[in-house]
Design a protein around this motif. Sequence first.
Motif, PDB file in Angstrom:
ATOM      1  N   GLN A  34       0.829  -1.197   0.000  1.00 53.59           N
ATOM      2  CA  GLN A  34       0.000   0.000   0.000  1.00 53.59           C
ATOM      3  C   GLN A  34       0.869   1.255   0.000  1.00 53.59           C
ATOM      4  O   GLN A  34       1.866   1.324   0.707  1.00 53.59           O
ATOM      5  N   ALA A  35       0.479   2.236  -0.792  1.00 54.37           N
ATOM      6  CA  ALA A  35       1.168   3.527  -0.799  1.00 54.37           C
ATOM      7  C   ALA A  35       0.163   4.594  -1.201  1.00 54.37           C
ATOM      8  O   ALA A  35      -0.772   4.331  -1.969  1.00 54.37           O
ATOM      9  N   THR A  36       0.339   5.790  -0.699  1.00 59.98           N
ATOM     10  CA  THR A  36      -0.539   6.900  -1.049  1.00 59.98           C
ATOM     11  C   THR A  36       0.041   7.663  -2.239  1.00 59.98           C
ATOM     12  O   THR A  36       1.210   7.504  -2.603  1.00 59.98           O
ATOM     13  N   ARG A  37      -0.778   8.503  -2.816  1.00 60.49           N
ATOM     14  CA  ARG A  37      -0.308   9.383  -3.895  1.00 60.49           C
ATOM     15  C   ARG A  37       0.868  10.223  -3.407  1.00 60.49           C
ATOM     16  O   ARG A  37       1.858  10.399  -4.111  1.00 60.49           O
ATOM     17  N   ARG A  38       0.766  10.741  -2.185  1.00 58.51           N
ATOM     18  CA  ARG A  38       1.834  11.566  -1.621  1.00 58.51           C
ATOM     19  C   ARG A  38       3.118  10.767  -1.465  1.00 58.51           C
ATOM     20  O   ARG A  38       4.214  11.278  -1.732  1.00 58.51           O
ATOM     21  N   ASP A  39       3.021   9.511  -1.057  1.00 57.95           N
ATOM     22  CA  ASP A  39       4.208   8.654  -0.944  1.00 57.95           C
ATOM     23  C   ASP A  39       4.961   8.597  -2.274  1.00 57.95           C
ATOM     24  O   ASP A  39       6.198   8.666  -2.309  1.00 57.95           O
ATOM     25  N   ILE A  40       4.206   8.463  -3.354  1.00 52.50           N
ATOM     26  CA  ILE A  40       4.830   8.336  -4.672  1.00 52.50           C
ATOM     27  C   ILE A  40       5.340   9.679  -5.167  1.00 52.50           C
ATOM     28  O   ILE A  40       6.443   9.772  -5.717  1.00 52.50           O
ATOM     29  N   ILE A  41       4.568  10.736  -4.958  1.00 53.14           N
ATOM     30  CA  ILE A  41       5.016  12.073  -5.351  1.00 53.14           C
ATOM     31  C   ILE A  41       6.353  12.398  -4.698  1.00 53.14           C
ATOM     32  O   ILE A  41       7.252  12.980  -5.322  1.00 53.14           O
ATOM     33  N   GLU A  42       6.507  12.019  -3.429  1.00 53.76           N
ATOM     34  CA  GLU A  42       7.750  12.315  -2.714  1.00 53.76           C
ATOM     35  C   GLU A  42       8.943  11.553  -3.282  1.00 53.76           C
ATOM     36  O   GLU A  42      10.095  11.907  -3.029  1.00 53.76           O
ATOM     37  N   CYS A  43       8.693  10.522  -4.078  1.00 54.79           N
ATOM     38  CA  CYS A  43       9.766   9.746  -4.707  1.00 54.79           C
ATOM     39  C   CYS A  43      10.184  10.311  -6.058  1.00 54.79           C
ATOM     40  O   CYS A  43      11.240   9.924  -6.587  1.00 54.79           O
ATOM     41  N   ILE A  44       9.363  11.181  -6.629  1.00 51.96           N
ATOM     42  CA  ILE A  44       9.666  11.690  -7.957  1.00 51.96           C
ATOM     43  C   ILE A  44      10.974  12.466  -7.925  1.00 51.96           C
ATOM     44  O   ILE A  44      11.156  13.378  -7.127  1.00 51.96           O
ATOM     45  N   GLY A  45      11.890  12.090  -8.801  1.00 51.85           N
ATOM     46  CA  GLY A  45      13.201  12.725  -8.863  1.00 51.85           C
ATOM     47  C   GLY A  45      14.294  11.954  -8.160  1.00 51.85           C
ATOM     48  O   GLY A  45      15.478  12.225  -8.366  1.00 51.85           O
ATOM     49  N   LEU A  46      13.915  10.979  -7.322  1.00 51.24           N
ATOM     50  CA  LEU A  46      14.916  10.138  -6.673  1.00 51.24           C
ATOM     51  C   LEU A  46      15.483   9.134  -7.673  1.00 51.24           C
ATOM     52  O   LEU A  46      14.886   8.853  -8.710  1.00 51.24           O
ATOM     53  N   SER A  47      16.640   8.570  -7.364  1.00 50.98           N
ATOM     54  CA  SER A  47      17.208   7.521  -8.207  1.00 50.98           C
ATOM     55  C   SER A  47      16.351   6.262  -8.094  1.00 50.98           C
ATOM     56  O   SER A  47      15.637   6.066  -7.096  1.00 50.98           O
ATOM     57  N   PRO A  48      16.403   5.378  -9.089  1.00 49.54           N
ATOM     58  CA  PRO A  48      15.632   4.121  -9.008  1.00 49.54           C
ATOM     59  C   PRO A  48      15.930   3.332  -7.737  1.00 49.54           C
ATOM     60  O   PRO A  48      15.015   2.775  -7.116  1.00 49.54           O
ATOM     61  N   ALA A  49      17.201   3.268  -7.340  1.00 52.13           N
ATOM     62  CA  ALA A  49      17.560   2.519  -6.129  1.00 52.13           C
ATOM     63  C   ALA A  49      16.949   3.149  -4.886  1.00 52.13           C
ATOM     64  O   ALA A  49      16.474   2.442  -3.981  1.00 52.13           O
ATOM     65  N   SER A  50      16.931   4.475  -4.825  1.00 56.88           N
ATOM     66  CA  SER A  50      16.359   5.170  -3.664  1.00 56.88           C
ATOM     67  C   SER A  50      14.852   4.980  -3.600  1.00 56.88           C
ATOM     68  O   SER A  50      14.272   4.863  -2.512  1.00 56.88           O
ATOM     69  N   ILE A  51      14.200   4.939  -4.765  1.00 55.33           N
ATOM     70  CA  ILE A  51      12.751   4.697  -4.800  1.00 55.33           C
ATOM     71  C   ILE A  51      12.421   3.303  -4.286  1.00 55.33           C
ATOM     72  O   ILE A  51      11.491   3.120  -3.485  1.00 55.33           O
ATOM     73  N   ILE A  52      13.196   2.320  -4.718  1.00 54.41           N
ATOM     74  CA  ILE A  52      12.986   0.949  -4.240  1.00 54.41           C
ATOM     75  C   ILE A  52      13.155   0.888  -2.726  1.00 54.41           C
ATOM     76  O   ILE A  52      12.340   0.284  -2.011  1.00 54.41           O
ATOM     77  N   GLU A  53      14.194   1.511  -2.229  1.00 56.84           N
ATOM     78  CA  GLU A  53      14.458   1.496  -0.783  1.00 56.84           C
ATOM     79  C   GLU A  53      13.321   2.132  -0.006  1.00 56.84           C
ATOM     80  O   GLU A  53      12.903   1.629   1.036  1.00 56.84           O
ATOM     81  N   ARG A  54      12.777   3.227  -0.529  1.00 56.24           N
ATOM     82  CA  ARG A  54      11.728   3.951   0.182  1.00 56.24           C
ATOM     83  C   ARG A  54      10.382   3.232   0.126  1.00 56.24           C
ATOM     84  O   ARG A  54       9.666   3.175   1.126  1.00 56.24           O
ATOM     85  N   LEU A  55      10.028   2.674  -1.038  1.00 57.17           N
ATOM     86  CA  LEU A  55       8.696   2.097  -1.211  1.00 57.17           C
ATOM     87  C   LEU A  55       8.617   0.614  -0.886  1.00 57.17           C
ATOM     88  O   LEU A  55       7.577   0.128  -0.453  1.00 57.17           O
ATOM     89  N   LEU A  56       9.721  -0.113  -1.109  1.00 55.75           N
ATOM     90  CA  LEU A  56       9.658  -1.569  -0.961  1.00 55.75           C
ATOM     91  C   LEU A  56      10.613  -2.124   0.088  1.00 55.75           C
ATOM     92  O   LEU A  56      10.417  -3.241   0.556  1.00 55.75           O
ATOM     93  N   GLY A  57      11.652  -1.389   0.424  1.00 52.44           N
ATOM     94  CA  GLY A  57      12.651  -1.930   1.341  1.00 52.44           C
ATOM     95  C   GLY A  57      13.637  -2.823   0.613  1.00 52.44           C
ATOM     96  O   GLY A  57      13.698  -2.837  -0.623  1.00 52.44           O
ATOM     97  N   PRO A  58      14.414  -3.609   1.353  1.00 53.53           N
ATOM     98  CA  PRO A  58      15.445  -4.450   0.731  1.00 53.53           C
ATOM     99  C   PRO A  58      14.847  -5.482  -0.220  1.00 53.53           C
ATOM    100  O   PRO A  58      13.867  -6.143   0.103  1.00 53.53           O
ATOM    101  N   LEU A  59      15.457  -5.610  -1.408  1.00 57.81           N
ATOM    102  CA  LEU A  59      15.045  -6.615  -2.392  1.00 57.81           C
ATOM    103  C   LEU A  59      16.272  -7.370  -2.871  1.00 57.81           C
ATOM    104  O   LEU A  59      17.373  -6.820  -2.923  1.00 57.81           O
ATOM    105  N   ASP A  60      16.072  -8.638  -3.250  1.00 56.30           N
ATOM    106  CA  ASP A  60      17.186  -9.355  -3.860  1.00 56.30           C
ATOM    107  C   ASP A  60      17.257  -8.997  -5.349  1.00 56.30           C
ATOM    108  O   ASP A  60      16.389  -8.288  -5.879  1.00 56.30           O
ATOM    109  N   GLU A  61      18.277  -9.466  -6.034  1.00 58.23           N
ATOM    110  CA  GLU A  61      18.528  -9.058  -7.412  1.00 58.23           C
ATOM    111  C   GLU A  61      17.375  -9.437  -8.341  1.00 58.23           C
ATOM    112  O   GLU A  61      16.984  -8.662  -9.219  1.00 58.23           O
ATOM    113  N   GLU A  62      16.803 -10.620  -8.144  1.00 56.09           N
ATOM    114  CA  GLU A  62      15.685 -11.042  -8.996  1.00 56.09           C
ATOM    115  C   GLU A  62      14.472 -10.148  -8.792  1.00 56.09           C
ATOM    116  O   GLU A  62      13.796  -9.755  -9.754  1.00 56.09           O
ATOM    117  N   GLU A  63      14.196  -9.802  -7.534  1.00 59.32           N
ATOM    118  CA  GLU A  63      13.056  -8.929  -7.233  1.00 59.32           C
ATOM    119  C   GLU A  63      13.262  -7.539  -7.834  1.00 59.32           C
ATOM    120  O   GLU A  63      12.314  -6.920  -8.324  1.00 59.32           O
TER     121      GLU A  63
END
Length: 208
Positions: A34-63
Amino acid sequence: MSKYVIFDIDGTLNQTDLYAVEAYMKALQKRNIQATRRDIIECIGLSPASIIERLLGPLDEEEIQLWTYDIKKFEFELMTEKAKSFEGVEEMLSALKALGYKLAICSNAFFDHIEQVLSVIGIRSFFDEIGSLEWGNNKEEVLQYLMEKIEFEQACMVGDRMFDIQAARENGLPVIGCAYGYAPEEIQEADIVVKAPGEIVQAVKVLI
């Protein structure tokens, strides 16, 4: 030597939320996150890795690979239908080119994504150089590499997030903050704050 105006993309030139919010919602819902519109707006402009960290947390390479595939797919589908620049951006870029300024991009995105976005919103032809995440680990490093690559007499940065301000300061450039973007509270320390793309031309004249 040339005078360069160096632009961020998301929230500065591109109305990213028009397609990105829905794309990220789809990818997150697929993973029961679950994420709100504001959660995603706050990610706009971040690097792909930073977005993953903020929205999903740690992921393995396949994920990470599966997530990247989904985001690219959903964004492309929605981008071609919904993407557009902020009102007045094309006129502003045209005016800067007519005044003799060269234009560049400095972004936390990868090169292929930048090319796609600029092409879809119809402004790719304005830019003389593109600085992408392939050039560094963060926007400060990308901007440093860009400045080393281009020949310029003077330059300034234009962006809508705190990391645009930080990158400019770290590299000794004046900076214009875009209050019409996604984080107006973050750019109040810019040398000049603008409320619309049409104000950027005059701000550039003042700074360089």
